[in-house]
Design an enzyme around this catalytic site. Structure first.
Site, short mmCIF file in Angstrom:
data_model
loop_
_atom_site.label_atom_id
_atom_site.label_comp_id
_atom_site.label_asym_id
_atom_site.label_seq_id
_atom_site.Cartn_x
_atom_site.Cartn_y
_atom_site.Cartn_z
N CYS A 65 0.85 -1.19 0.00
CA CYS A 65 0.00 0.00 0.00
C CYS A 65 0.89 1.24 0.00
CB CYS A 65 -0.91 -0.02 1.22
SG CYS A 65 -1.84 1.52 1.45
N ASP A 99 -0.21 -6.14 0.05
CA ASP A 99 -1.39 -6.45 -0.76
C ASP A 99 -1.09 -7.71 -1.57
OD1 ASP A 99 -2.96 -4.19 -0.05
OD2 ASP A 99 -1.75 -2.94 -1.39
#
Length: 279
Positions: free
Chosen positions: A187, A194
């Site tokens: 992120c 992620d």
């Protein structure tokens, strides 16, 4: 709802403490200029690109006219041509605001979502409210050849497009569908991981599988939002591999009951329905 034109991701609720409200609050939505997000991520889109971002909310709830909770799955489909993207935490906070709000019907709730989210994204969005059992009927795997059994030595963990290339000694045009479960990026605001499955469908000169896997792994410490991450992959493969047709689909793991699944293609393409075991 804030103006999208001058927003920086760091100014949104992501990475900050937030008060969770359970009443309808459309002002919680935090749109950001899609063009500015692309510029920050080094994405140069072309008018020939097609695709969409499919958001899946696995626990969306409101109260019916009698005060009884209703729980459904929510599908929000955003065209790649939208002027804005919505910061994911603000989307979750907004959805949570329906929990203690009464609607006379599914359609009334859907109309409210459609109006608010179309305004936030800067384009008409598609909203579906599905029975939870419907999600269980979606396919659980992707077609194609997995890249994950390759023997590969690499130390590249920041995006390195130069790892992409073609198979040596192999001429002609091929059509392949390839996938990996090893993908991770970060992120850009919180640096949280992620995780995603990346699916690639292409026609063109044969892509070197080792180099492609090394390239996808090189995103491991790369910081960008899901949408621009998939656009970077799509952009780099087009530039380095000479594909005449290409589709890149990113199926990211959910956070807070919401996931984002962007797809980008050289053809008119929609995000086909699949729910992988990690989603």
């Amino acid at each position: 709802m804030k103006d999208a034109m001058d927003d920086n991701p760091g100014h949104g609720p992501l990475g900050q403490g937030s008060e969770y409200v359970d009443t309808y609050s459309p002002e919680l939505l935090f749109p950001m200029s899609r063009a500015q997000c692309r510029e920050r991520a080094d994405v140069t889109p072309r008018s020939t690109w097609s695709g969409e971002d499919r958001w899946t909310g696995y626990e969306f709830s409101w109260l019916d006219a009698q005060g009884l909770p209703r729980v459904v799955a929510l599908i929000c489909t955003v065209p790649v041509t939208s002027t804005s993207v919505v910061e994911s935490k603000s989307f979750k906070l907004y959805l949570n605001g329906f929990a203690q709000t009464r609607y006379a019907s599914h359609e009334a709730a859907r109309e409210t979502l459609t109006e608010d989210l179309s305004r936030a994204f800067g384009a008409p969005v598609g909203i579906e409210l599905l029975a939870l059992d419907d999600l269980g009927r979606w396919p659980r795997c992707l077609p194609g050849t997995s890249l994950d059994d390759r023997v590969l030595e690499t130390q590249q963990y920041q995006r390195t497009a130069g790892l992409l290339g073609l198979k040596s000694g192999q001429g002609g045009i091929v059509h392949e569908q390839l996938k990996t479960d090893l993908f991770r990026s970060l992120c850009p605001v919180t640096a949280q991981p992620d995780w995603a499955t990346i699916w690639i469908d292409y026609r063109g000169p044969a892509i070197d599988h080792q180099g492609l896997l090394a390239y996808l792994i090189s995103y491991r410490l790369h910081q960008a939002f899901h949408e621009t991450t998939i656009e970077l992959i799509f952009q780099d493969i087009l530039a380095h591999c000479g594909c005449s047709e290409l589709t890149v689909y990113g199926l990211f793991q959910r956070r807070g009951g919401l996931d984002i699944n962007p797809i980008r293609s050289t053809a008119e393409t929609q995000a086909f329905r699949v729910r992988l075991p990690r989603q």
